[in-house]
Design a protein around this motif. Structure first.
Motif, short mmCIF file in Angstrom:
data_model
loop_
_atom_site.label_atom_id
_atom_site.label_comp_id
_atom_site.label_asym_id
_atom_site.label_seq_id
_atom_site.Cartn_x
_atom_site.Cartn_y
_atom_site.Cartn_z
N ALA A 63 -21.80 35.22 -17.13
CA ALA A 63 -21.67 34.27 -18.23
C ALA A 63 -21.12 34.99 -19.45
CB ALA A 63 -23.01 33.63 -18.56
N MET A 64 -20.35 34.26 -20.24
CA MET A 64 -19.89 34.75 -21.53
C MET A 64 -20.89 34.31 -22.60
SD MET A 64 -18.41 33.48 -24.59
CE MET A 64 -17.70 31.91 -24.17
N ASP A 65 -21.23 35.20 -23.51
CA ASP A 65 -22.01 34.83 -24.69
C ASP A 65 -21.15 35.08 -25.91
OD1 ASP A 65 -23.82 34.27 -26.65
OD2 ASP A 65 -25.26 35.83 -26.15
N GLY A 66 -20.58 34.01 -26.46
CA GLY A 66 -19.75 34.11 -27.64
C GLY A 66 -20.59 34.04 -28.89
N MET A 67 -20.77 35.17 -29.56
CA MET A 67 -21.69 35.28 -30.69
C MET A 67 -20.96 35.13 -32.02
SD MET A 67 -23.93 38.42 -29.05
CE MET A 67 -25.05 38.58 -30.44
N GLY A 68 -20.53 33.89 -32.29
CA GLY A 68 -19.87 33.61 -33.55
C GLY A 68 -20.79 32.80 -34.45
N SER A 69 -20.21 31.98 -35.31
CA SER A 69 -21.02 31.08 -36.15
C SER A 69 -21.89 30.20 -35.27
CB SER A 69 -20.11 30.22 -37.03
OG SER A 69 -19.36 31.03 -37.91
N VAL A 70 -21.27 29.64 -34.23
CA VAL A 70 -21.98 28.98 -33.15
C VAL A 70 -22.20 30.01 -32.05
CG1 VAL A 70 -21.74 27.25 -31.32
CG2 VAL A 70 -21.09 26.69 -33.67
N ASP A 71 -23.37 30.04 -31.45
CA ASP A 71 -23.62 30.95 -30.33
C ASP A 71 -23.51 30.14 -29.05
OD1 ASP A 71 -24.56 33.02 -28.63
OD2 ASP A 71 -25.77 33.83 -30.26
N CYS A 72 -22.59 30.52 -28.17
CA CYS A 72 -22.29 29.72 -26.99
C CYS A 72 -22.33 30.58 -25.72
CB CYS A 72 -20.91 29.09 -27.13
SG CYS A 72 -20.39 28.10 -25.69
N ILE A 73 -23.06 30.11 -24.72
CA ILE A 73 -23.09 30.74 -23.41
C ILE A 73 -22.28 29.88 -22.44
CG2 ILE A 73 -24.56 31.31 -21.43
CD1 ILE A 73 -26.71 32.15 -23.39
N ALA A 74 -21.35 30.52 -21.71
CA ALA A 74 -20.51 29.82 -20.74
C ALA A 74 -20.65 30.52 -19.39
CB ALA A 74 -19.05 29.80 -21.19
N PRO A 75 -21.44 29.98 -18.47
CA PRO A 75 -21.63 30.59 -17.15
C PRO A 75 -20.57 30.14 -16.15
CG PRO A 75 -23.07 28.70 -17.37
CD PRO A 75 -22.27 28.78 -18.65
N ILE A 76 -20.34 30.94 -15.13
CA ILE A 76 -19.37 30.60 -14.09
C ILE A 76 -20.13 30.14 -12.85
CG2 ILE A 76 -17.38 31.40 -12.78
CD1 ILE A 76 -17.12 31.48 -15.88
N PHE A 77 -19.70 28.99 -12.28
CA PHE A 77 -20.37 28.46 -11.10
C PHE A 77 -19.38 27.72 -10.22
CE2 PHE A 77 -20.84 25.49 -14.61
CZ PHE A 77 -20.50 24.26 -14.05
N SER A 78 -19.84 27.25 -9.06
CA SER A 78 -18.96 26.56 -8.12
C SER A 78 -19.17 25.06 -8.22
CB SER A 78 -19.24 27.03 -6.68
OG SER A 78 -20.50 26.55 -6.26
N VAL A 79 -18.34 24.32 -7.52
CA VAL A 79 -18.36 22.85 -7.58
C VAL A 79 -19.63 22.27 -6.95
CG1 VAL A 79 -17.22 22.37 -5.38
CG2 VAL A 79 -16.86 20.83 -7.33
N SER A 80 -20.42 23.08 -6.26
CA SER A 80 -21.61 22.57 -5.58
C SER A 80 -22.69 22.08 -6.54
CB SER A 80 -22.21 23.67 -4.68
OG SER A 80 -22.57 24.80 -5.46
N VAL A 81 -22.57 22.40 -7.83
CA VAL A 81 -23.54 21.96 -8.82
C VAL A 81 -23.44 20.45 -9.02
CG1 VAL A 81 -24.15 22.12 -11.27
CG2 VAL A 81 -23.60 24.18 -9.98
N ASN A 82 -24.58 19.80 -9.26
CA ASN A 82 -24.64 18.36 -9.45
C ASN A 82 -24.06 17.97 -10.82
OD1 ASN A 82 -25.53 15.68 -10.09
ND2 ASN A 82 -27.07 15.84 -8.47
N THR A 83 -22.86 17.41 -10.82
CA THR A 83 -22.17 17.06 -12.07
C THR A 83 -22.98 16.08 -12.91
OG1 THR A 83 -20.05 17.32 -10.97
CG2 THR A 83 -20.05 16.11 -13.03
N GLU A 84 -23.50 15.04 -12.26
CA GLU A 84 -24.24 14.00 -12.98
C GLU A 84 -25.50 14.58 -13.64
OE1 GLU A 84 -26.68 9.88 -12.03
OE2 GLU A 84 -25.35 10.74 -10.51
N LYS A 85 -26.21 15.43 -12.90
CA LYS A 85 -27.43 16.02 -13.44
C LYS A 85 -27.12 16.91 -14.64
CE LYS A 85 -31.92 16.46 -12.92
NZ LYS A 85 -32.81 15.29 -13.07
N LEU A 86 -26.04 17.67 -14.56
CA LEU A 86 -25.63 18.49 -15.69
C LEU A 86 -25.38 17.63 -16.92
CD1 LEU A 86 -23.06 21.18 -14.46
CD2 LEU A 86 -25.30 21.58 -15.47
N ALA A 87 -24.62 16.55 -16.74
CA ALA A 87 -24.26 15.69 -17.86
C ALA A 87 -25.49 15.02 -18.46
CB ALA A 87 -23.25 14.64 -17.42
N GLU A 88 -26.45 14.66 -17.64
CA GLU A 88 -27.69 14.06 -18.15
C GLU A 88 -28.39 15.00 -19.13
OE1 GLU A 88 -30.12 13.06 -14.84
OE2 GLU A 88 -28.94 11.31 -14.27
#
Length: 499
Positions: free
Chosen positions: A252-277
């Motif tokens: 995962a990337m942790d961008g430590m700017g004014s906003v702190d943002c974590i961006a992990p890498i994953f595959s399509v097997s993750v439940n899209t709807e559950k994530l969006a909820e």
């Protein structure tokens, strides 16, 4: 040989030029302003952005003698520029915090369910995104809507002005709430529900794709090669992930700017709807991988609040010694974990709660509390809040083994060690802190054939400066404190509840 990257933000634009090995050659920065003509409206003038972009390109290019092989653009998402068939800007851009589109979301949900929007776009329906704001224009400004030829998000708008091409990459397109993220094309059903057609959007391409060449007259004006390729870029957080070398599933990337943002890498097997909820977007990444954004508003901004509120003495010292005030804060921060719990909701809560009315809190103070402990407690509070997001993502099938830190905050060794201890995960600090700029440089280098793949470009250009491993003693202390922290949001919300 040289490569150019442009980074367009809501308050300014930067142009950076490196050699083909990623070594810095020159850069230039120019500011512009958002403004609020009516309460709740927040706008940006696209012509100001373009004028500033030309200025930084020309200045950065004037400082290098090497031939520039190509250019790519990183930009913030959601906000768009409506243009007519002659390329004229039809109105100012609505920034993502603009309230226009709230009513249109309600109208949209009469024609298509929130669940189906989540399944198709990987997003929870919100007025933040481009689609409801386009609907607002259609409803409230028909004289403008009828003249719209294309809707261009800012990365697309800059490429259009450079070479008269209408293109967008997957990651920026995903911020419109109109892209089917699995099929990677505009979603006809959602657009039909919104009363729109695909024709007003640009063609969609993968990031790092050559889509045209610069306008020859403009090249002469800016001092650029007349055959310089134009390359699709990406959403700014994606660029930071690429520029930090985040590639493998589990990283995962942790961008430590004014906003702190974590961006992990994953595959399509993750439940899209559950994530969006749970308010996590699903965003196309490299080689059929995906990422999401787990961000909090008060990262670097919380430390700026501390500086402005408590750090006058240190600010004077920093000015006198030509040093960083944050280095001074880091030097005197408490060396051991504190028992102070800080809820970093000074600007409201972003993920996972998305509660704009939440407030900050600080508990656990006593007569021995001093500035050193408070400063460390702020760093800990930000890390605790991000850990809630890490756990929430893991509940949804996204597992993080290690993180790559970039941005201004990643210059702080003490903060990176605190994060490693609270997350109980290894943190790698990348050498080039402005990873977003390096990200578009990597895209350009890949597109023009300097590298056979994104992965090899990352391996060549991204260097790790330091590695921070969890300290078992601190991990135990922080686990106990974190269990208390998890109840802090609900407690303050109940306490501060008003009718």
């Amino acid at each position: 040989m040289a490569l150019m990257g442009i980074d367009v933000g809501t308050t300014g634009v930067k142009c950076t030029i490196t050699d083909n090995c990623g070594n810095y050659l020159s850069d230039s920065y120019a500011e512009y302003h958002t403004f609020s003509p009516v309460q709740g409206y927040f706008e940006l003038n696209p012509n100001d952005v373009w004028d500033s972009t030309k200025k930084v390109i020309k200045l950065a290019a004037s400082k290098v003698t090497e031939k520039i092989l190509g250019v790519s653009v990183s930009s913030f998402g959601e906000s768009f520029v409506p243009i007519d068939k002659n390329g004229n800007v039809l109105m100012n851009s609505m920034v993502y915090t603009d309230i226009r589109g709230v009513g249109e979301i309600k109208d949209l949900l009469l024609s298509i369910s929130e669940q189906e929007i989540m399944e198709r776009t990987g997003l929870k329906a919100s007025s933040t995104y481009s689609l409801p704001k386009i609907m607002w224009i259609k409803k409230n400004k028909p004289e403008i809507f009828n003249d719209i030829w294309k809707i261009l998000l800012y990365g697309s708008y800059i490429l259009y002005r450079l070479g008269n091409i209408c293109t967008i990459d997957y990651t920026l397109a995903a911020r419109t709430m109109s892209l089917n993220v699995e099929k990677k094309k505009w979603d006809e059903k959602i657009l039909a529900a919104a009363g729109l057609t695909e024709s007003i959007f640009p063609d969609v391409y993968p990031m790092g794709t050559i889509v045209g060449t610069i306008n020859k007259e403009l090249a002469l004006e800016l001092g650029l090669p007349q055959d310089m390729p134009l390359v699709t870029g990406a959403h700014d957080q994606i660029c930071a992930a690429i520029g930090s070398g985040t590639y493998k599933i589990g990283e995962a990337m942790d961008g430590m700017g004014s906003v702190d943002c974590i961006a992990p890498i994953f595959s399509v097997s993750v439940n899209t709807e559950k994530l969006a909820e749970n308010n996590y977007a699903m965003v196309p990444y490299i080689d059929d991988k995906f990422t999401t954004y787990a961000y909090i508003y008060d990262g670097g901004t919380l430390l700026k609040w501390y500086r402005d509120t408590f750090g006058q003495e240190e600010s004077r010292l920093a000015a006198e010694t030509n040093s960083s005030v944050y280095d001074i804060f880091n030097s005197y921060a408490a060396k051991e974990p504190t028992e102070i719990l800080v809820l970093p909701h000074f600007s409201g809560s972003a993920l996972p709660y998305m509660d704009p009315f939440s407030k900050g809190a600080m508990i656990g103070l006593d007569s021995n509390t001093n500035k050193a402990k408070i400063f460390r407690a702020l760093l800990e509070g930000i890390a605790y809040e991000l850990k809630i997001n890490i756990e929430k993502m893991e509940e949804n099938g996204i597992h993080i083994d290690s993180l790559r830190a970039c941005g201004g905050g990643s210059r702080s060794d003490i903060w990176l060690q605190i994060k490693a201890d609270i997350f109980n995960k290894e943190i790698k600090a990348v050498k080039i802190k402005e990873a977003g700029t390096l990200g578009v440089i990597i895209m350009t280098g890949f597109a023009v054939g300097l590298f056979p793949s994104f992965e090899e470009a990352m391996n060549s250009l991204v260097k790790i400066e330091k590695i921070f491993a969890p300290n078992p003693k601190n991990v135990d202390i922080y686990n106990k404190n974190y269990n208390k922290y998890k109840g802090l949001y609900a407690s303050q919300k109940k306490l501060l509840e008003t009718d």
